[in-house]
Design an enzyme around this catalytic site. Structure first.
Site, PDB file in Angstrom:
ATOM      1  N   LYS A   1       0.843  -1.206   0.000  1.00 50.59           N
ATOM      2  CA  LYS A   1       0.000   0.000   0.000  1.00 50.59           C
ATOM      3  C   LYS A   1       0.874   1.249   0.000  1.00 50.59           C
ATOM      4  O   LYS A   1       0.618   2.209  -0.739  1.00 50.59           O
ATOM      5  CB  LYS A   1      -0.936  -0.010   1.210  1.00 50.59           C
ATOM      6  CG  LYS A   1      -2.031  -1.057   1.097  1.00 50.59           C
ATOM      7  CD  LYS A   1      -2.806  -1.252   2.394  1.00 50.59           C
ATOM      8  CE  LYS A   1      -3.822  -2.376   2.228  1.00 50.59           C
ATOM      9  NZ  LYS A   1      -4.532  -2.710   3.476  1.00 50.59           N
TER      10      LYS A   1
ATOM     11  N   GLN B   1      -4.247  -1.113   9.714  1.00 46.51           N
ATOM     12  CA  GLN B   1      -4.174  -2.441   9.096  1.00 46.51           C
ATOM     13  C   GLN B   1      -4.755  -3.494  10.051  1.00 46.51           C
ATOM     14  O   GLN B   1      -4.362  -3.570  11.217  1.00 46.51           O
ATOM     15  CB  GLN B   1      -2.710  -2.776   8.745  1.00 46.51           C
ATOM     16  CG  GLN B   1      -2.529  -4.097   8.047  1.00 46.51           C
ATOM     17  CD  GLN B   1      -3.195  -4.147   6.656  1.00 46.51           C
ATOM     18  OE1 GLN B   1      -3.129  -3.201   5.891  1.00 46.51           O
ATOM     19  NE2 GLN B   1      -3.847  -5.260   6.367  1.00 46.51           N
TER      20      GLN B   1
ATOM     21  N   ASP C   1     -10.563   3.611   4.477  1.00 48.67           N
ATOM     22  CA  ASP C   1     -10.890   2.190   4.411  1.00 48.67           C
ATOM     23  C   ASP C   1     -12.408   1.976   4.518  1.00 48.67           C
ATOM     24  O   ASP C   1     -12.890   0.859   4.352  1.00 48.67           O
ATOM     25  CB  ASP C   1     -10.182   1.440   5.550  1.00 48.67           C
ATOM     26  CG  ASP C   1      -9.340   0.284   5.049  1.00 48.67           C
ATOM     27  OD1 ASP C   1      -9.280   0.079   3.830  1.00 48.67           O
ATOM     28  OD2 ASP C   1      -8.758  -0.418   5.898  1.00 48.67           O
TER      29      ASP C   1
END
Ligand code: NAP
Length: 311
Positions: free
Chosen positions: A55, A98, A121
Site C-alpha cells: 500500500k 491495518q 478504508d
C-alpha cells in the site's frame, strides 16, 4: 469446452492507479496539495507487513505521500494515540489501520476513533451507515474494487441475480449493498445458510468472500455465471495445486519451492470450466483493493481542499 474469460484485476487496477496519478499531479500543480495516507501497523503479523508495504509503495507510485506508524508492541492506548495524532495532523488526508489487530485489542473501538472524513478504508460506522443510507461517503476498498472491476469489464449488474457468500463488515455486507445500488437482486449467504450450493447456483454474478480454500466448486456455479473470487488462502499441497490448476506446472513448482501458493475461495479449474468470467487469485480482486485505497485517499484530499467530488 469453452473457458471462462479471466477478469484481469492487475491490469484494471494499473489503469485506475495511472488515472489517479494524473489527478494527484494536477492537485499538486493547481492547489499545492499532496494527498497523504497515514497507515498504522500494529503487532508483527508478516502478512500485514506485506500488505502495508504494498500500500505504501502504491501511494508513492501515484505521487502521494505515505507514512507508516509501526507499533510492534501495540496496546489499546498506543493505537488510540496514533490514530488521534493522525486525525489532528492537517497534512494527513487518509488513515488506515491495518487489520487484524493483535489479540486482545478491540478493532471496533480503534476504527471508531478514526475521523470519518479521513476513513479511507470505509470501516467507520459513519461511513458504513452512509453506504446503507445511499449517501456519499467512503466505501471499503475491496467491495468498491469489485464493482469497479465489473464495471470496467462491462459486466452488467442491473436486474441480474447476485449472490454474495460471506457477510463480513469488510467485504460481504458492503459488496451486497453496492450490488443493490447497481440494481442487482441480491442474496447474502453465511455459515448458517442451508444448501449453500443451491443458493449460489441461482447467481448470474457470484461473489465468494468466505475464507475457505476452493470451497466453491462447480455445483455452486450456474453455467455462464460471472464469478468473483475474493478469498486469499494458502494452498500447501502439490496434489491440491495439481487439481486446482491442471496443466500449470508453475503452481506446483511454487508449492514445492516456497511451501505454498495462493488460492481463493473458488476452485479455479471448476470456475474456468463453468463460469463465463472469473477473477483469478492472485491478480484479480487483490490489486483492485489497493487501487481503491489510492482513489479514496485522493478523494479525501480533494474534499479537504474544498474541491467537489462525486458520490
Ligand atoms: P470473515 O470476516 O472471516 O468472514 C467470512 C464470512 O464467510 C462470514 O460471514 C462467515 O459466516 C462466512 N463463512 C465462513 N465459512 C463459511 C461456509 N463454510 N459457508 C458459508 N459461509 C461461510 O472474512 P472476510 O474478512 O470477509 O474475508 C473473506 C476472504 O476474503 C478471506 O479469504 C480474506 O483473506 C479475503 N479478503 C481478500 C481481500 C482482497 O483484497 N482480495 C480483502 C479482504 C478479505 P458467519 O458470518 O456466519 O460466520
Amino acid at each position: 469446452m469453452t473457458q471462462a474469460r479471466l477478469l484481469d484485476g492487475a491490469a484494471i487496477a494499473q489503469a485506475v492507479r495511472t488515472e489517479a496519478a494524473a489527478e494527484v499531479a494536477s492537485l499538486k500543480a493547481k492547489r499545492g496539495v499532496t494527498p497523504r495516507l497515514g497507515v498504522v501497523l500494529a503487532g508483527d503479523d508478516p502478512a500485514s507487513a506485506i500488505y502495508v508495504r504494498n500500500k505504501d509503495r502504491a501511494c508513492r507510485e501515484a505521487g502521494m505521500a505515505s507514512d507508516v506508524v509501526r507499533l510492534p508492541d501495540a496496546t489499546r492506548e498506543s493505537l488510540l494515540q496514533a490514530v488521534r495524532r493522525l486525525n489532528e495532523d492537517p497534512l494527513v488526508h487518509g488513515i488506515l489501520v491495518q487489520l487484524p489487530l493483535p489479540p486482545g485489542i478491540d478493532a471496533s473501538e480503534i476504527l471508531l476513533a478514526i475521523d470519518p472524513a479521513k476513513d479511507v478504508d470505509g470501516l467507520h460506522p459513519d461511513n458504513a451507515g452512509r453506504l446503507l443510507a445511499g449517501l456519499p461517503g467512503f466505501v471499503p476498498c475491496t467491495p468498491a474494487g469489485i464493482i469497479e472491476l465489473l464495471r470496467r469489464s462491462s459486466i452488467p449488474l442491473a436486474g441480474r441475480e447476485a449472490v454474495v457468500l460471506g457477510r463480513s463488515e469488510i467485504v460481504g455486507k458492503p459488496v451486497a449493498l453496492l450490488l443493490l445500488r447497481e440494481n442487482a437482486t441480491v442474496t447474502v449467504c453465511h455459515s448458517k445458510t442451508l444448501d449453500l450450493a443451491a443458493v449460489a447456483r441461482r447467481a448470474d454474478v457470484l461473489v465468494a468472500a468466505i475464507g475457505r480454500p476452493a470451497l466453491v466448486t462447480s455445483e455452486f456455479i450456474k453455467p455462464g455465471a460471472v464469478v468473483v473470487d475474493v478469498g486469499i488462502n494458502r494452498c500447501t499441497s502439490t496434489q491440491d495445486a495439481a487439481r486446482f490448476w491442471p496443466g500449470d506446472a508453475a503452481r506446483q513448482e511454487e508449492v514445492r519451492a516456497k511451501g505454498w501458493t495462493l488460492v481463493g475461495d473458488v476452485h479455479p479449474a471448476h470456475a474456468m470450466a463453468t463460469a463465463s468470467a472469473f477473477t483469478p487469485v492472485p491478480r484479480g480482486v487483490g490489486p483492485m483493493t489497493i487501487a481503491m485505497l489510492i482513489t479514496n485517499t485522493l478523494r479525501a484530499a480533494r474534499i479537504a481542499a474544498g474541491i467537489p467530488v462525486g458520490a
